[in-house]
Design an enzyme around this catalytic site. Structure first.
Site, PDB file in Angstrom:
ATOM      1  N   GLY A  54      -7.361 -12.061 -12.234  1.00 14.99           N
ATOM      2  CA  GLY A  54      -5.802 -12.780 -12.223  1.00 14.99           C
ATOM      3  C   GLY A  54      -6.362 -13.809 -11.211  1.00 14.99           C
ATOM      4  N   ARG A  90     -16.522 -15.564  -9.192  1.00  6.12           N
ATOM      5  CA  ARG A  90     -15.996 -15.933 -10.479  1.00  6.12           C
ATOM      6  C   ARG A  90     -15.920 -17.356 -10.656  1.00  6.12           C
ATOM      7  NH1 ARG A  90     -11.905 -12.133 -13.266  1.00  6.12           N
ATOM      8  NH2 ARG A  90     -12.719 -13.180 -15.444  1.00  6.12           N
ATOM      9  N   GLN A 201      -6.592  -6.967 -21.258  1.00  5.36           N
ATOM     10  CA  GLN A 201      -5.617  -6.922 -20.073  1.00  5.36           C
ATOM     11  C   GLN A 201      -4.220  -6.762 -20.412  1.00  5.36           C
ATOM     12  OE1 GLN A 201      -8.176  -9.029 -20.483  1.00  5.36           O
ATOM     13  NE2 GLN A 201      -9.101  -9.670 -18.576  1.00  5.36           N
ATOM     14  N   ASP A 242      -5.835 -20.411 -15.392  1.00  6.85           N
ATOM     15  CA  ASP A 242      -6.784 -20.014 -14.355  1.00  6.85           C
ATOM     16  C   ASP A 242      -7.324 -21.261 -13.701  1.00  6.85           C
ATOM     17  OD1 ASP A 242      -7.864 -16.968 -14.595  1.00  6.85           O
ATOM     18  OD2 ASP A 242      -7.003 -17.810 -16.447  1.00  6.85           O
TER      19      ASP A 242
HETATM   20  O1  MRU Z   1     -10.523 -12.487 -16.439  1.00  8.86           O
HETATM   21  P1  MRU Z   1      -9.086 -12.213 -15.793  1.00  8.86           P
HETATM   22  O2  MRU Z   1      -8.382 -10.776 -16.152  1.00  8.86           O
HETATM   23  O3  MRU Z   1      -9.258 -12.500 -14.342  1.00  8.86           O
HETATM   24  O4  MRU Z   1      -7.923 -13.348 -16.409  1.00  8.86           O
HETATM   25  C1  MRU Z   1      -6.794 -13.546 -16.125  1.00  8.86           C
HETATM   26  C2  MRU Z   1      -6.085 -14.389 -16.797  1.00  8.86           C
HETATM   27  O5  MRU Z   1      -6.609 -15.094 -17.574  1.00  8.86           O
HETATM   28  C3  MRU Z   1      -4.742 -14.847 -16.306  1.00  8.86           C
HETATM   29  O6  MRU Z   1      -3.929 -14.834 -17.545  1.00  8.86           O
HETATM   30  C4  MRU Z   1      -4.536 -15.900 -15.616  1.00  8.86           C
HETATM   31  O7  MRU Z   1      -5.579 -15.530 -14.457  1.00  8.86           O
HETATM   32  C5  MRU Z   1      -3.385 -16.181 -15.009  1.00  8.86           C
HETATM   33  S1  MRU Z   1      -2.990 -15.290 -13.887  1.00  8.86           S
HETATM   34  C6  MRU Z   1      -1.455 -15.358 -13.206  1.00  8.86           C
END
Ligand code: MRU
Length: 359
Positions: A54, A90, A201, A242
């Protein structure tokens, strides 16, 4: 927010100040456990393996990771190397760079002997700021939900994708902050939770946290959104981000783009909830300029779940050696977005509106 009645954040310093502790998100929803991170390598590994994930939480973990690194070596070379290592963990969420830039700007002018302590304090402050920003996003988004409730006189059905909840942040969440506030203030809400393959998720994390907070919700497969919208069963879509470009293109979890297309075709409002730390002012064109993380195809060919005997196992879904691809994010162009719910207020997804709001 609470887990089994106990208030948690997703990240906190241990009482002795020697490390940080995080909720291990790879084990949810089947097991709730925390993990201690006491050095740079573990911070990088936690981000890469999605123990923490996230956008805002990745940033918070990186800030603490930099502080932990400076305890071992704090000269300019060490600072730069820790910064680079964390930044590479990442690629898509810009909050990572934002948090690292912030901490580096605080410590770089200091003598090396003072850097670790200052970085630790700044990381803690960034976590507190994240909580405040998300709470503010909740206040800004709440009237959207209240208006639909007043107009339709029944629970408001909100569709969300991935986990943009408190587990993705330090607390409250971005997309979920208005939902939690609405629920807490007696506005009836019901959330359609996209399962969000391949890592689920939604099914694993969003359903877990909504359930812990008592928010009514239904998990649906990723392909159900269009059908639900066609039949008037979704009043509002709220997703996180993101990375948002200066003109309002949004990178979010793979599949968010398809929800935006379905929402536009069915005239369902599509909002992106995000703090200003998710805006990358250095780029305009999301498709051309945002790096999309490609993750291990094994996340597509395999899945983790609980067996009938209560054990947790990883199983293969595809024929052996089936080719698989795993782009982890997609880009929703600004023109498909009805608005941003930000810590500064509501805003149209247009370059001039974003610039005016954050001027
Ligand atoms: O791959 P992830 O689980 O880190 O991706 C997270 C997301 O896409 C969330 O929806 C995004 O980070 C928004 S978080 C408030």
């Amino acid at each position: 927010m609470k887990v089994d009645g106990r208030a948690y954040r997703t990240i906190w310093p241990t009482p002795d100040g020697a490390a940080i502790e995080v909720i291990d998100q790879t084990l949810l929803p089947h097991r709730f456990a925390t993990r201690r991170i006491e050095n740079l390598d573990r911070a990088i590994a936690a981000i890469k393996t999605m123990v923490v994930r996230g956008a805002p939480l990745i940033g918070a973990t990186a800030a603490y990771g930099l502080a932990l690194a400076l305890r071992s070596a704090a000269d300019d070379d060490a600072l730069e190397s820790a910064y680079r290592g964390l930044l590479a963990a990442r690629p898509t969420a810009v909050n990572l760079r934002c948090a690292l830039d912030d901490v580096r700007a605080v410590v770089a002018p200091l003598a090396p002997t003072k850097r670790a302590e200052a970085a630790w304090a700044r990381a803690g402050a960034l976590c507190d700021e994240d909580v405040a920003l998300n709470r503010r996003i909740g206040e800004v988004g709440l009237p959207l939900i209240e208006a639909i409730w007043r107009e339709r006189g029944r629970p408001v059905n909100i569709l969300t994708h991935c986990n943009a909840g408190w587990l993705a942040c330090v607390d409250w969440g971005t997309a979920t902050a208005p939902i939690y506030l609405a629920h807490d203030r007696g506005v009836p809400v019901h959330v359609y939770v996209d399962e969000t393959r391949p890592r689920n998720q939604g099914a694993a994390l969003t359903a877990f946290e909504l359930g812990q907070h008592g928010v009514p919700h239904t998990v649906v497969v990723d392909s159900a959104g269009g059908h639900l919208m066609q039949r008037g069963r979704v009043d509002l879509t709220i997703v996180g981000a993101d990375r948002i470009t200066a003109r309002g293109d949004v990178a979010n979890k793979i599949g968010a783009y398809l929800k935006a297309l379905a929402a536009r075709a069915n005239r369902v409002p599509f909002y992106v909830a995000a703090p200003h730390t998710s805006i990358d002012w250095t780029i305009l064109d999301g498709l051309a300029e945002i790096e999309i993380e490609e993750r291990d195809p094994a996340e597509v060919t395999h899945i983790v779940g609980r067996l009938e005997d209560g054990g947790v196992a990883r199983v293969e879904l595809t024929p052996p050696r089936a080719a698989a691809a795993n782009p982890a994010f997609d880009v929703t162009p600004a023109e498909l977005i009805d608005g941003f719910i930000t810590d500064r207020g509501l805003c149209a997804a247009r370059e001039q509106n974003l610039a005016a709001l954050f001027a």
